[in-house]
Scaffold this active site. Structure first.
Site, PDB file in Angstrom:
ATOM      1  N   SER A 157       0.925  -1.165  -0.032  1.00 54.90           N
ATOM      2  CA  SER A 157       0.145   0.074   0.030  1.00 54.90           C
ATOM      3  C   SER A 157       0.933   1.089  -0.087  1.00 54.90           C
ATOM      4  O   SER A 157       1.529   1.554  -1.046  1.00 54.90           O
ATOM      5  CB  SER A 157      -1.011  -0.068   1.317  1.00 54.90           C
ATOM      6  N   THR A 158       0.804   2.110   0.913  1.00 50.82           N
ATOM      7  CA  THR A 158       1.557   3.210   1.168  1.00 50.82           C
ATOM      8  C   THR A 158       3.108   3.102   0.870  1.00 50.82           C
ATOM      9  O   THR A 158       3.574   2.606   1.659  1.00 50.82           O
ATOM     10  CB  THR A 158       1.456   4.040   2.371  1.00 50.82           C
TER      11      THR A 158
ATOM     12  N   HIS B 142      -2.767  -0.957  -3.309  1.00 56.44           N
ATOM     13  CA  HIS B 142      -3.871  -0.294  -3.149  1.00 56.44           C
ATOM     14  C   HIS B 142      -3.480   0.924  -4.037  1.00 56.44           C
ATOM     15  O   HIS B 142      -2.676   1.903  -3.782  1.00 56.44           O
ATOM     16  CB  HIS B 142      -3.797   0.261  -1.575  1.00 56.44           C
TER      17      HIS B 142
ATOM     18  N   MET C 139      -0.112   1.112   4.893  1.00 58.23           N
ATOM     19  CA  MET C 139      -0.950   1.386   6.258  1.00 58.23           C
ATOM     20  C   MET C 139      -2.258   0.433   6.543  1.00 58.23           C
ATOM     21  O   MET C 139      -2.655  -0.040   5.453  1.00 58.23           O
ATOM     22  CB  MET C 139      -1.609   2.893   5.821  1.00 58.23           C
TER      23      MET C 139
ATOM     24  N   ASP D 135      -4.786  -4.557   6.014  1.00 57.80           N
ATOM     25  CA  ASP D 135      -4.986  -5.555   4.963  1.00 57.80           C
ATOM     26  C   ASP D 135      -3.849  -6.824   4.611  1.00 57.80           C
ATOM     27  O   ASP D 135      -2.431  -6.080   4.588  1.00 57.80           O
ATOM     28  CB  ASP D 135      -5.281  -4.703   3.534  1.00 57.80           C
TER      29      ASP D 135
END
Length: 353
Positions: A169-170, A195, A288, A291
């Site tokens: 993600s991030t 993401h 973050m 997930d």
């Protein structure tokens, strides 16, 4: 809760967008818009005066474009920046450049595929992630990645049913670049859930395809999962591993968000646990939230070997921490050591259960 709220500065030349973003953020008790700016020159003064924790930045602005401004911010006043971009192909390319320069997140402009309600949740989540991002880390990764491409080894002999599943993600777009460029062209089939908004996922896949030894593409429903190919989940759709008469393939489907995400790493990992079992290798990178943790645990129970990126090399140590916390991870290591670890795992005989 009297925790300090996260201070946000909004930089966008559109008064309407500034209002929509301000209203979305105002509805969150832990976030506060400390100011807005219609162009980078005003933004520069407000950064110094208001000391925001996070900046949202439009790419296309008068007087100075967002990319030029971002470079200056990263050089003189490094801070977490979220790029708010329209969904045109050119804008997507520029947004990817922004992530390379050090922005930590990218979000589609309101009025595209996002309703204001969706934007509210999405924006708040991304601001919280950005606020906890290690910016020095993001910039260091960019500096490190300027080094010339290393000769990539060919992959050792491995079970042809092997699948590598990666969630991030991030900070993940840059982490994935560092990982994939170090894996051989004949790697086992790779599935990636990052993401990322719709349209951006395709631009990202195309860019990775240009620089990675293997084929990289945004997944279409029914695409085959095979050696030498990495498939990236399209923004706003879940990607699942399936089996057909030829072997492995992917299913791309709509469905509710899982862990506030679509695509969700949990959904992908769970399908990999079910279909590939002990022939899979799971990798969880910077990001973050939680997930991927439960799906990775299912993979471990099915006999897969799992690797998590370590805290020191993550932009945000959220998703790997959760996976470690629930006991889903076999090895924790710096990002640049993961490619060699994957290669050593695929040579190892799959665990017998």
């Amino acid at each position: 809760m009297d925790t300090k709220s996260i201070k946000v500065l909004i930089v966008d030349d559109s008064a309407i967008v500034r209002k929509v973003l301000t209203d979305s953020i105002a509805s969150q008790s832990d976030l506060e818009v400390v100011g807005t700016a219609p162009d980078p020159y005003i933004a520069r003064d407000k950064i110094l005066a208001l000391k925001p924790d996070v900046l949202t930045l439009d790419i296309e602005m008068p007087r100075m474009d967002g990319l030029t401004f971002l470079k200056k911010v990263m050089q003189y006043h490094p801070m977490p920046v979220i790029i708010i971009s329209s969904l045109g192909q050119a804008s997507c390319q520029v947004a990817l450049d922004a992530l390379r320069i050090g922005a930590v997140e990218v979000l589609a402009k309101p009025g595209g595929p996002y309703s204001v309600g969706e934007l509210r949740t999405e924006l708040a989540t991304k601001i919280r992630a950005a606020a906890s991002a290690r910016i020095a880390r993001a910039i260091r990764v960019v500096a490190a990645s300027v080094t010339p491409r290393l000769p990539v080894p060919t992959s050792p002999a491995y079970n042809p049913g092997t699948v590598i599943a990666i969630g991030s993600s991030t900070g993940g777009t840059e982490a994935l670049k560092e990982l994939l460029t170090r894996l051989p062209a004949n790697s086992p089939g790779i599935l990636i859930t990052q993401h990322i908004p719709p349209v951006f996922s395709r631009a990202f896949a195309n860019r990775m395809n240009d620089i990675c030894p293997m084929e990289v593409k945004e997944a279409d429903d029914g695409d085959g999962v095979r050696p030498g190919r990495a498939l990236i989940a399209p923004g706003n759709f879940h990607m699942l591993l399936r089996r057909n008469s030829e072997g492995y393939c992917v299913q791309i489907k709509d469905g509710p968000q899982v862990c506030y995400q679509r695509p969700s790493v949990d959904v992908m990992f769970s399908s990999v646990a079910e279909i590939a079992g002990a022939r899979a290798i799971g990798v969880i990178l910077t990001g973050m939230g939680a997930d991927g943790a439960q799906g990775m645990l299912r993979m471990k129970h099915a006999g897969a070997r799992n690797i998590a990126q370590d805290e020191a090399s993550c932009v945000v140590y959220g998703m790997p921490r959760e996976a470690v916390r629930v006991g889903a991870v076999d090895r924790v290591m710096p990002l640049l050591d993961i490619p060699a670890a994957i290669l050593s795992e695929i040579q190892a005989p799959a665990h017998k259960h």
